[in-house]
Design a protein around this motif. Sequence first.
Motif, PDB file in Angstrom:
ATOM      1  N   ALA A   1       0.842  -1.201   0.000  1.00  0.00           N
ATOM      2  CA  ALA A   1       0.000   0.000   0.000  1.00  0.00           C
ATOM      3  C   ALA A   1       0.877   1.252   0.000  1.00  0.00           C
ATOM      4  O   ALA A   1       0.506   2.276  -0.593  1.00  0.00           O
TER       5      ALA A   1
ATOM      6  N   ARG B   1       2.198   3.842  -3.655  1.00  0.00           N
ATOM      7  CA  ARG B   1       1.942   5.280  -3.632  1.00  0.00           C
ATOM      8  C   ARG B   1       3.209   6.099  -3.447  1.00  0.00           C
ATOM      9  O   ARG B   1       3.166   7.286  -3.146  1.00  0.00           O
TER      10      ARG B   1
ATOM     11  N   ARG C   1      -3.524   6.354   5.808  1.00  0.00           N
ATOM     12  CA  ARG C   1      -3.778   6.983   4.498  1.00  0.00           C
ATOM     13  C   ARG C   1      -3.550   5.983   3.359  1.00  0.00           C
ATOM     14  O   ARG C   1      -4.358   5.866   2.447  1.00  0.00           O
ATOM     15  N   CYS C   2      -2.433   5.260   3.441  1.00  0.00           N
ATOM     16  CA  CYS C   2      -2.106   4.312   2.372  1.00  0.00           C
ATOM     17  C   CYS C   2      -3.121   3.167   2.325  1.00  0.00           C
ATOM     18  O   CYS C   2      -3.522   2.723   1.239  1.00  0.00           O
TER      19      CYS C   2
ATOM     20  N   ALA D   1      -6.309   4.429   0.772  1.00  0.00           N
ATOM     21  CA  ALA D   1      -6.136   4.610  -0.676  1.00  0.00           C
ATOM     22  C   ALA D   1      -6.157   3.251  -1.382  1.00  0.00           C
ATOM     23  O   ALA D   1      -6.753   3.108  -2.457  1.00  0.00           O
TER      24      ALA D   1
ATOM     25  N   ARG E   1      -7.659   0.596  -0.340  1.00  0.00           N
ATOM     26  CA  ARG E   1      -9.029   0.077  -0.316  1.00  0.00           C
ATOM     27  C   ARG E   1      -9.831   0.651  -1.487  1.00  0.00           C
ATOM     28  O   ARG E   1     -10.563  -0.068  -2.177  1.00  0.00           O
ATOM     29  N   GLU E   2      -9.678   1.951  -1.711  1.00  0.00           N
ATOM     30  CA  GLU E   2     -10.407   2.587  -2.820  1.00  0.00           C
ATOM     31  C   GLU E   2      -9.949   2.006  -4.160  1.00  0.00           C
ATOM     32  O   GLU E   2     -10.751   1.682  -5.023  1.00  0.00           O
ATOM     33  N   ASP E   3      -8.650   1.929  -4.312  1.00  0.00           N
ATOM     34  CA  ASP E   3      -8.085   1.499  -5.596  1.00  0.00           C
ATOM     35  C   ASP E   3      -8.431   0.040  -5.895  1.00  0.00           C
ATOM     36  O   ASP E   3      -8.786  -0.307  -7.021  1.00  0.00           O
TER      37      ASP E   3
END
Lengths: 338, 227
Positions: free
Chosen positions: A29, A33, A49-50, A53, A55-57
Amino acid sequence: MNGLERILATVRFQVPDQVPVIPQVFGHAAVARGVPLERYLTDPAELARCQLAAREDYGSDAVFALLDVNVETEALGSSLQYRKEGYPTVAQFILERPSDLSELRIPDPRRAGRMPVALEAARLLRREVRDRTLVAGCVLGPMTLACQLLGAEKALFASVDEPQAFERMLDFAVDLALSFGGAQLEAGAHLCVVFDPSASPAVVPPGFFRELLAPRLRRLCAGLKGMGALAAWLHIAGPVEPILPLYPACGVDIANLDYCVDPGRARAAVPGLCLEGNIRPLAFVDSEPRVIAQACARVLDVARPGGFILSSGCEIPLEARLDCVRALSAAVRDQGRP
Amino acid sequence: MNSPSPTGNPEPEPAGIEADHPRLVALLMDGDSGAAMVAARRLRTATEAGPIRVVEALEAAMELMSNKCTSEQFNLLEIMLTGRAAMAVARDTFPEGTAPSTKGTVVIATPEGDVHDLGKNITRMVLSAKGFRVVDCGKDCPVAVMVKAVAREEAFALLVSGLISPVVPLVRQLRPRLRESGLAAVRLVAGGAALKQCTAEALNVDHVASDAFDCARYLEAAKEGRP
């Protein structure tokens, strides 16, 4: 259904709206990024944060408040070597001999080493996702922690040469896991993955698992659930087929399957146990999305009756291709609905 | 079977000695280093061919362990215990520098970035017990160090064991680096949890070993000129 509801329905063998998907994305993760791994492993806000992100991706139904396998041993005093392009490694194990265990005390998870990082990461993730996505913490299982205290070779020889001292180490490991796991649950984790790769039949015989490890895993799973864990998730890599039938009696609710285990045979061995896996981890590095999709289709065939979470067989490598990881959730959208 | 005497005829073994060979094999399989050393001493001092019988017992134990591996009932702990006992017997029978390395020299290492050396150590034990001379370059080992060791030791094979995936690109570098050093004929073997997930072609090696015994079988075949 949201991710958490989907997972819980699956664990209970109810019918979810689709097969849950949990890419085992930890340090990847950060790498994906451009975040330095060391920062991810030491800064809870960065980790959160990672993970969010990712999870969304990747469309994951879970996020992981999980650092690396050295958190516990570092908290007890082992020295680590941090590396630019990989996870830290143990430079000096805290124990020279199993009998030195008497000098160790269970550390306070709110203060020791990077344990507070894991707790804060769990708190931040839970605050963000509430009960929409599963927040998974992590504790080491007793065999793996014993190896992390002494070094794997010494620990394995100690199991034969100094069996009583070795068993005391296993008991200590369970006490530590309950203390650290309890703190993670209190901080916000819905459950803690019990990560015990050294308990694999590739490392110790099934009889060793049955006699020495299963009773301790039973105490650990019961203890975590008694402190509020929504389920007990046991993660043992390698050819687990000979020990799978022992999992239900250990109180396990979710069993990780590595890529080398046939999901159909595993399902037949433990029909009432939720299975999770089992795409080859390195395929996310050296393969193509269409190959991942094909592999998922084969696994999802087994998953049809329920009780199955689509995932990688073990951790997705740091250097994995993003399009290959995305192929997991795409497979569920395409093929994982009733 | 009795070993031949200097005259070429089977030499009769003293009473009770014939049981020592299978006893030693059983003790090695049990991983009982202390008792195995006692049995080995008795065996090797009983007749002139004693040391050969000890070597035969070591090879027999390794063969049994190898068969167990292929039947998917193996685990690192049992191999480690048998390997430790075999090494203790070998060291006792052949003090430093006197061991017959009948099967040639190999170099073994865990590549740079990976500090998990249990698999490498087990492979070293198995190969040593089977008669290879094993030069161990340790863990976290740079490619250049491995290549230099192969040249210096005149090894016929380089073995790399990797548990984590970031070592894959390093393994792919080995073939061209060996070739640059005039070592194109050296056999390359990879093993370990991460590398086992790849094909030999993807790693640019000659063989991906499923375990230490598979590695030994490959090296034995290579030594005999088999593909």
